[in-house]
Design an enzyme around this catalytic site. Structure first.
Site, PDB file in Angstrom:
ATOM      1  N   LYS A 167       0.829  -1.208   0.000  1.00 40.12           N
ATOM      2  CA  LYS A 167       0.000   0.000   0.000  1.00 40.12           C
ATOM      3  C   LYS A 167       0.869   1.267   0.000  1.00 40.12           C
ATOM      4  O   LYS A 167       0.629   2.193  -0.768  1.00 40.12           O
ATOM      5  CB  LYS A 167      -0.900  -0.021   1.247  1.00 40.12           C
ATOM      6  CG  LYS A 167      -1.909   1.092   1.303  1.00 40.12           C
ATOM      7  CD  LYS A 167      -2.921   0.822   2.394  1.00 40.12           C
ATOM      8  CE  LYS A 167      -3.766   2.058   2.644  1.00 40.12           C
ATOM      9  NZ  LYS A 167      -4.604   1.908   3.823  1.00 40.12           N
ATOM     10  N   LYS A 189       4.380   1.452  -0.364  1.00 37.70           N
ATOM     11  CA  LYS A 189       5.614   1.437  -1.171  1.00 37.70           C
ATOM     12  C   LYS A 189       5.321   0.589  -2.412  1.00 37.70           C
ATOM     13  O   LYS A 189       5.838  -0.527  -2.541  1.00 37.70           O
ATOM     14  CB  LYS A 189       6.726   0.789  -0.326  1.00 37.70           C
ATOM     15  CG  LYS A 189       8.093   1.450  -0.459  1.00 37.70           C
ATOM     16  CD  LYS A 189       9.048   0.799   0.539  1.00 37.70           C
ATOM     17  CE  LYS A 189      10.468   0.792   0.070  1.00 37.70           C
ATOM     18  NZ  LYS A 189      11.359   0.012   0.943  1.00 37.70           N
TER      19      LYS A 189
HETATM   20  N1  CTP Z   1      19.642  -1.691   6.172  1.00 41.35           N
HETATM   21  C1  CTP Z   1      21.011  -1.570   6.469  1.00 41.35           C
HETATM   22  N2  CTP Z   1      21.934  -1.777   5.476  1.00 41.35           N
HETATM   23  C2  CTP Z   1      21.536  -2.095   4.234  1.00 41.35           C
HETATM   24  C3  CTP Z   1      20.153  -2.225   3.914  1.00 41.35           C
HETATM   25  C4  CTP Z   1      19.230  -2.009   4.919  1.00 41.35           C
HETATM   26  O1  CTP Z   1      21.388  -1.279   7.592  1.00 41.35           O
HETATM   27  N3  CTP Z   1      22.453  -2.274   3.300  1.00 41.35           N
HETATM   28  C5  CTP Z   1      18.662  -1.415   7.223  1.00 41.35           C
HETATM   29  C6  CTP Z   1      17.815  -0.184   6.939  1.00 41.35           C
HETATM   30  O2  CTP Z   1      18.529   0.994   7.295  1.00 41.35           O
HETATM   31  C7  CTP Z   1      16.601  -0.440   7.805  1.00 41.35           C
HETATM   32  C8  CTP Z   1      16.466  -1.976   7.787  1.00 41.35           C
HETATM   33  O3  CTP Z   1      17.720  -2.455   7.280  1.00 41.35           O
HETATM   34  O4  CTP Z   1      16.880  -0.029   9.126  1.00 41.35           O
HETATM   35  C9  CTP Z   1      15.334  -2.481   6.913  1.00 41.35           C
HETATM   36  O5  CTP Z   1      15.496  -1.943   5.643  1.00 41.35           O
HETATM   37  P1  CTP Z   1      14.725  -2.493   4.362  1.00 41.35           P
HETATM   38  O6  CTP Z   1      14.081  -1.328   3.685  1.00 41.35           O
HETATM   39  O7  CTP Z   1      13.920  -3.671   4.680  1.00 41.35           O
HETATM   40  O8  CTP Z   1      15.998  -3.014   3.496  1.00 41.35           O
HETATM   41  P2  CTP Z   1      16.570  -2.538   2.113  1.00 41.35           P
HETATM   42  O9  CTP Z   1      17.571  -3.553   1.695  1.00 41.35           O
HETATM   43  O10 CTP Z   1      17.048  -1.106   2.204  1.00 41.35           O
HETATM   44  O11 CTP Z   1      15.286  -2.637   1.152  1.00 41.35           O
HETATM   45  P3  CTP Z   1      14.893  -1.794  -0.144  1.00 41.35           P
HETATM   46  O12 CTP Z   1      16.006  -1.948  -1.123  1.00 41.35           O
HETATM   47  O13 CTP Z   1      13.610  -2.430  -0.614  1.00 41.35           O
HETATM   48  O14 CTP Z   1      14.700  -0.362   0.323  1.00 41.35           O
END
Ligand code: CTP
Length: 133
Positions: A43, A45
């Site tokens: 919803k 994202k």
């Molecule tokens: N996170 C992190 N290091 C990364 C990716 C994510 O520390 N390389 C952390 C984010 O800062 C957040 C948590 O993981 O606190 C969850 O993030 P999420 O959005 O589920 O992960 P992403 O890999 O960033 O997903 P997307 O690419 O869909 O944004």
């Protein structure tokens, strides 16, 4: 016992997520990870294109050695207002409107907020494009 909460989507669990859990657990004694329900991710994202269901994401998160408890949530402000914990460990990217409200609630409840650095070079989005290639 100091309880730490961190929240997120955690689709296609990767090293950046695991590193977040390791650092978050080191802030206290007990780590709760809240995993956002798929309906709410879709919803708010619509570009997220989730690969794993809520249950699959919870299962993977719960298998990590630093995670003591896994819960699901709909919105960050709701879960931050609901759970009993001492420290909110957040990522630097967590700053949307609901999260701003969550931070205000944390402040009102006397909960310490710690922003942990992201792990460079990896994300769920990046993994999806690597697979697509
Ligand atoms: N996170 C992190 N290091 C990364 C990716 C994510 O520390 N390389 C952390 C984010 O800062 C957040 C948590 O993981 O606190 C969850 O993030 P999420 O959005 O589920 O992960 P992403 O890999 O960033 O997903 P997307 O690419 O869909 O944004």
């Amino acid at each position: 016992m100091k309880k730490v909460l961190t929240i997120g989507v955690f689709d296609l669990l990767h090293m950046g997520h695991v590193e977040l859990f390791r650092k978050a657990k080191a802030l206290g004694d007990y780590l709760i990870v809240a995993v956002q329900n798929s309906e709410m991710v879709e919803k708010y994202k619509p570009g997220a294109h989730l690969v794993c269901s809520t249950e699959e994401r919870c299962y993977m998160v719960g298998a990590i050695r630093w995670v003591d408890e896994v819960v699901t949530y709909n919105s960050s402000d709701e879960i931050v207002g609901l759970l009993d914990f001492d420290i909110l460990a957040k990522g630097p990217d967590q700053n949307n409107e609901a999260f701003q409200r969550a931070l205000k609630i944390a402040e009102e409840r006397g909960i310490e907020v710690v922003t942990l650095p992201r792990t460079e070079g990896i994300s769920s989005t990046d993994l999806k494009s690597r697979v697509a290639k």
